[in-house]
Motif scaffolding. Structure first.
Motif, PDB file in Angstrom:
ATOM      1  N   PRO A  50       0.827  -1.207   0.000  1.00 59.25           N
ATOM      2  CA  PRO A  50       0.000   0.000   0.000  1.00 59.25           C
ATOM      3  C   PRO A  50       0.862   1.258   0.000  1.00 59.25           C
ATOM      4  CG  PRO A  50       0.125  -0.908   2.209  1.00 59.25           C
ATOM      5  CD  PRO A  50       0.850  -1.874   1.324  1.00 59.25           C
ATOM      6  N   ALA A  51       0.281   2.357  -0.417  1.00 60.85           N
ATOM      7  CA  ALA A  51       0.995   3.630  -0.437  1.00 60.85           C
ATOM      8  C   ALA A  51       1.441   4.004   0.975  1.00 60.85           C
ATOM      9  CB  ALA A  51       0.081   4.724  -1.002  1.00 60.85           C
ATOM     10  N   ARG A  52       2.597   4.681   1.029  1.00 60.76           N
ATOM     11  CA  ARG A  52       3.182   5.059   2.324  1.00 60.76           C
ATOM     12  C   ARG A  52       2.583   6.381   2.813  1.00 60.76           C
ATOM     13  NH1 ARG A  52       9.249   4.640   0.223  1.00 60.76           N
ATOM     14  NH2 ARG A  52       8.186   5.890  -1.345  1.00 60.76           N
ATOM     15  N   ILE A  53       1.300   6.327   3.103  1.00 63.39           N
ATOM     16  CA  ILE A  53       0.603   7.485   3.648  1.00 63.39           C
ATOM     17  C   ILE A  53      -0.105   7.048   4.923  1.00 63.39           C
ATOM     18  CG2 ILE A  53       0.322   8.652   1.429  1.00 63.39           C
ATOM     19  CD1 ILE A  53      -2.521   7.566   1.258  1.00 63.39           C
ATOM     20  N   SER A  54      -0.512   8.007   5.734  1.00 65.67           N
ATOM     21  CA  SER A  54      -1.119   7.686   7.027  1.00 65.67           C
ATOM     22  C   SER A  54      -2.449   6.957   6.862  1.00 65.67           C
ATOM     23  CB  SER A  54      -1.338   8.969   7.830  1.00 65.67           C
ATOM     24  OG  SER A  54      -2.357   9.761   7.216  1.00 65.67           O
ATOM     25  N   ASN A  55      -2.874   6.285   7.911  1.00 69.28           N
ATOM     26  CA  ASN A  55      -4.173   5.608   7.885  1.00 69.28           C
ATOM     27  C   ASN A  55      -5.301   6.603   7.655  1.00 69.28           C
ATOM     28  OD1 ASN A  55      -2.995   3.113   8.355  1.00 69.28           O
ATOM     29  ND2 ASN A  55      -3.266   3.220  10.585  1.00 69.28           N
ATOM     30  N   ASN A  56      -5.157   7.783   8.263  1.00 67.61           N
ATOM     31  CA  ASN A  56      -6.184   8.812   8.095  1.00 67.61           C
ATOM     32  C   ASN A  56      -6.295   9.246   6.636  1.00 67.61           C
ATOM     33  OD1 ASN A  56      -6.560  12.115   8.040  1.00 67.61           O
ATOM     34  ND2 ASN A  56      -7.988  11.079   9.424  1.00 67.61           N
ATOM     35  N   LEU A  57      -5.133   9.506   5.995  1.00 68.00           N
ATOM     36  CA  LEU A  57      -5.153   9.892   4.578  1.00 68.00           C
ATOM     37  C   LEU A  57      -5.679   8.754   3.705  1.00 68.00           C
ATOM     38  CD1 LEU A  57      -1.861  11.950   4.155  1.00 68.00           C
ATOM     39  CD2 LEU A  57      -4.149  12.722   3.520  1.00 68.00           C
ATOM     40  N   THR A  58      -5.294   7.526   4.036  1.00 69.49           N
ATOM     41  CA  THR A  58      -5.765   6.369   3.273  1.00 69.49           C
ATOM     42  C   THR A  58      -7.286   6.308   3.261  1.00 69.49           C
ATOM     43  OG1 THR A  58      -3.758   5.084   3.722  1.00 69.49           O
ATOM     44  CG2 THR A  58      -5.741   3.841   3.153  1.00 69.49           C
ATOM     45  N   GLU A  59      -7.884   6.457   4.427  1.00 69.17           N
ATOM     46  CA  GLU A  59      -9.350   6.401   4.518  1.00 69.17           C
ATOM     47  C   GLU A  59      -9.991   7.583   3.805  1.00 69.17           C
ATOM     48  OE1 GLU A  59     -11.081   3.774   5.510  1.00 69.17           O
ATOM     49  OE2 GLU A  59      -9.056   2.921   5.646  1.00 69.17           O
ATOM     50  N   ARG A  60      -9.376   8.759   3.886  1.00 68.27           N
ATOM     51  CA  ARG A  60      -9.926   9.931   3.216  1.00 68.27           C
ATOM     52  C   ARG A  60      -9.872   9.778   1.696  1.00 68.27           C
ATOM     53  NH1 ARG A  60      -6.535  14.690   5.165  1.00 68.27           N
ATOM     54  NH2 ARG A  60      -7.756  15.790   3.584  1.00 68.27           N
ATOM     55  N   VAL A  61      -8.769   9.230   1.196  1.00 67.09           N
ATOM     56  CA  VAL A  61      -8.640   9.009  -0.251  1.00 67.09           C
ATOM     57  C   VAL A  61      -9.690   8.004  -0.720  1.00 67.09           C
ATOM     58  CG1 VAL A  61      -7.171   8.019  -2.060  1.00 67.09           C
ATOM     59  CG2 VAL A  61      -6.198   9.638  -0.427  1.00 67.09           C
ATOM     60  N   LYS A  62      -9.868   6.931   0.020  1.00 69.75           N
ATOM     61  CA  LYS A  62     -10.841   5.913  -0.370  1.00 69.75           C
ATOM     62  C   LYS A  62     -12.269   6.473  -0.345  1.00 69.75           C
ATOM     63  CE  LYS A  62      -8.259   1.720   0.776  1.00 69.75           C
ATOM     64  NZ  LYS A  62      -8.247   0.451   1.540  1.00 69.75           N
ATOM     65  N   GLU A  63     -12.565   7.278   0.660  1.00 65.71           N
ATOM     66  CA  GLU A  63     -13.897   7.873   0.750  1.00 65.71           C
ATOM     67  C   GLU A  63     -14.118   8.866  -0.390  1.00 65.71           C
ATOM     68  OE1 GLU A  63     -17.690   8.271   2.169  1.00 65.71           O
ATOM     69  OE2 GLU A  63     -16.155   6.824   2.774  1.00 65.71           O
ATOM     70  N   LEU A  64     -13.081   9.664  -0.702  1.00 61.51           N
ATOM     71  CA  LEU A  64     -13.195  10.612  -1.811  1.00 61.51           C
ATOM     72  C   LEU A  64     -13.388   9.870  -3.132  1.00 61.51           C
ATOM     73  CD1 LEU A  64     -13.100  13.411  -3.056  1.00 61.51           C
ATOM     74  CD2 LEU A  64     -10.591  13.346  -2.926  1.00 61.51           C
ATOM     75  N   THR A  65     -12.678   8.773  -3.310  1.00 63.48           N
ATOM     76  CA  THR A  65     -12.812   7.979  -4.532  1.00 63.48           C
ATOM     77  C   THR A  65     -14.230   7.449  -4.681  1.00 63.48           C
ATOM     78  OG1 THR A  65     -10.461   7.368  -4.452  1.00 63.48           O
ATOM     79  CG2 THR A  65     -11.907   5.981  -5.791  1.00 63.48           C
ATOM     80  N   LYS A  66     -14.805   6.961  -3.590  1.00 57.57           N
ATOM     81  CA  LYS A  66     -16.198   6.500  -3.631  1.00 57.57           C
ATOM     82  C   LYS A  66     -17.135   7.642  -4.028  1.00 57.57           C
ATOM     83  CE  LYS A  66     -16.199   2.712  -0.256  1.00 57.57           C
ATOM     84  NZ  LYS A  66     -16.767   2.257   1.040  1.00 57.57           N
ATOM     85  N   ASN A  67     -16.893   8.819  -3.452  1.00 57.43           N
ATOM     86  CA  ASN A  67     -17.747   9.967  -3.765  1.00 57.43           C
ATOM     87  C   ASN A  67     -17.622  10.374  -5.232  1.00 57.43           C
ATOM     88  OD1 ASN A  67     -18.923  10.270  -1.239  1.00 57.43           O
ATOM     89  ND2 ASN A  67     -17.273  11.569  -0.478  1.00 57.43           N
ATOM     90  N   VAL A  68     -16.398  10.373  -5.751  1.00 58.67           N
ATOM     91  CA  VAL A  68     -16.188  10.710  -7.161  1.00 58.67           C
ATOM     92  C   VAL A  68     -16.945   9.728  -8.048  1.00 58.67           C
ATOM     93  CG1 VAL A  68     -14.474  10.844  -9.018  1.00 58.67           C
ATOM     94  CG2 VAL A  68     -13.976  11.884  -6.805  1.00 58.67           C
ATOM     95  N   ALA A  69     -16.894   8.442  -7.685  1.00 57.63           N
ATOM     96  CA  ALA A  69     -17.619   7.420  -8.450  1.00 57.63           C
ATOM     97  C   ALA A  69     -19.121   7.722  -8.470  1.00 57.63           C
ATOM     98  CB  ALA A  69     -17.359   6.039  -7.862  1.00 57.63           C
ATOM     99  N   LEU A  70     -19.652   8.150  -7.340  1.00 56.90           N
ATOM    100  CA  LEU A  70     -21.082   8.441  -7.250  1.00 56.90           C
ATOM    101  C   LEU A  70     -21.426   9.751  -7.959  1.00 56.90           C
ATOM    102  CD1 LEU A  70     -21.652   7.400  -3.518  1.00 56.90           C
ATOM    103  CD2 LEU A  70     -22.385   6.142  -5.557  1.00 56.90           C
ATOM    104  N   TRP A  71     -20.629  10.803  -7.737  1.00 54.74           N
ATOM    105  CA  TRP A  71     -20.888  12.101  -8.367  1.00 54.74           C
ATOM    106  C   TRP A  71     -20.902  11.998  -9.885  1.00 54.74           C
ATOM    107  CZ3 TRP A  71     -16.462  14.608  -5.091  1.00 54.74           C
ATOM    108  CH2 TRP A  71     -16.927  14.858  -3.788  1.00 54.74           C
ATOM    109  N   MET A  72     -19.953  11.202 -10.430  1.00 57.56           N
ATOM    110  CA  MET A  72     -19.760  11.175 -11.873  1.00 57.56           C
ATOM    111  C   MET A  72     -20.401   9.953 -12.540  1.00 57.56           C
ATOM    112  SD  MET A  72     -15.961  12.774 -12.323  1.00 57.56           S
ATOM    113  CE  MET A  72     -16.495  13.619 -13.812  1.00 57.56           C
TER     114      MET A  72
END
Length: 326
Positions: free
Chosen positions: A242-264
């Motif tokens: 996995p990418a070397r980013i914090s757990n908090n950033l990991t969860e935020r990226v995944k949540e944003l990705t889900k939102n982008v999928a829904l928005w678009m």
């Protein structure tokens, strides 16, 4: 009944070769499935099928081929064209008219995500971090606007297209116009974006119906100036899962990705690329037809997720076919 699946590759852009490699990947991933596989090559108005060392012209009236006296109609199109006409909604529109299910987003979403500037303009309403940018078209050199609104260094890229064809990192104003002309060889419109120093990551997913599987985030460490063709396809980068980013950033990226999928209204297999700068997540691009060779990002992410690519491809074919026939 065995489905005749057309793996549609080629296209009319510089990504032709990449598309053919992805088509080979799809064939390998679908090996052993209950489908009859056909590779359909699209190049301008010439569409043909290569099967068992022979070439057959595609009848675009009903998306079929004639093998001897046998007429083969394709039941499903797995689109793996990177660029026009497979990534921009054109091929999707044809398949909609033919009432043939396919593997990507619909016409509108494909068209919107393929146009980088239009995609960014849409996402601005969602209050997410985006690189400052300027769109150049026609005879406009854009120099003053770029200096004022974007600055240096910056990235100059075709407004449509992928695989980093025509992309230049410009460090000084003196190199700007040459970079714009390079980009214009790929597309009449040129997008100039600010350079953001940070960690480059990619978040792939598969959305089937309301279920979204978000794959482990991949970090890209390029050995070249940026993640260009050499880095992407000739081994000039490290890809860390996995990418070397914090757990908090990991969860935020995944949540944003889900939102982008829904928005678009993204569906099936797609990918969203980001730059992480401090605690800020900058969205770079949305890719609705990502590469599918064994060395591509999505297959690596699926493996890290503990699944097989074949599982997802079969699920996509069955879901799209069911929805089209409902």
């Amino acid at each position: 009944m065995i489905k005749n699946v057309a793996i549609v590759a080629g296209g009319d852009t510089s990504e032709w070769e990449v598309s053919l490699r992805s088509a080979e990947g799809i064939k390998n991933f679908l090996s052993g499935t209950p489908y009859e596989l056909y590779e359909v090559i699209v190049r301008g108005s010439h569409w043909y099928c290569e099967k068992d060392g022979k070439q057959y012209d595609v009848d675009k009236n009903d998306f079929s081929i004639l093998m001897g006296k046998n007429k083969i109609k394709f039941d499903f199109a797995y689109i793996i064209i990177h660029g026009h006409p497979g990534e921009d909604g054109c091929l999707q529109g044809y398949l909609e008219m033919m009432n043939i299910p396919y593997s990507t987003c619909d016409v509108l979403t494909s068209s919107l995500t393929y146009n980088k500037y239009a995609c960014k303009e849409f996402l601005k309403s969602k209050e997410i971090c985006l690189a400052k940018s300027v769109l150049i078209s026609g005879e406009d050199t854009g120099t003053e606007r770029i200096k004022r609104e974007v600055g240096f260094p910056c990235f100059v890229k075709p407004n449509v297209g992928g695989s980093s064809f025509g992309v230049t990192k410009v460090k000084e104003e003196k190199d700007l116009q040459e970079a714009i002309q390079t980009a214009k060889k790929e597309c009449e419109e040129v997008l100039v974006e600010e350079y953001i120093a940070g960690t480059e990551i990619s978040c792939g997913f598969c959305r089937i119906g309301e279920k979204i599987d978000v794959f482990p985030i991949l970090e890209i460490v390029s050995e070249t100036e940026f993640f260009d063709y050499e880095a992407k396809y000739n081994g000039k980068s490290q890809e860390i899962i996995p990418a070397r980013i914090s757990n908090n950033l990991t969860e935020r990226v995944k949540e944003l990705t889900k939102n982008v999928a829904l928005w678009m209204n993204l569906k099936y297999i797609a990918r969203v690329d980001y730059i992480i700068k401090g605690e800020d997540i900058y969205l770079l691009e949305v890719n609705t037809t990502p590469g599918m060779t064994a060395a591509s990002i999505i297959p690596k992410q699926i493996k890290a997720f503990g699944k097989e690519v074949k599982e997802y491809l079969v699920a996509i074919i069955e879901d799209a076919s069911k929805r089209k026939n409902a």
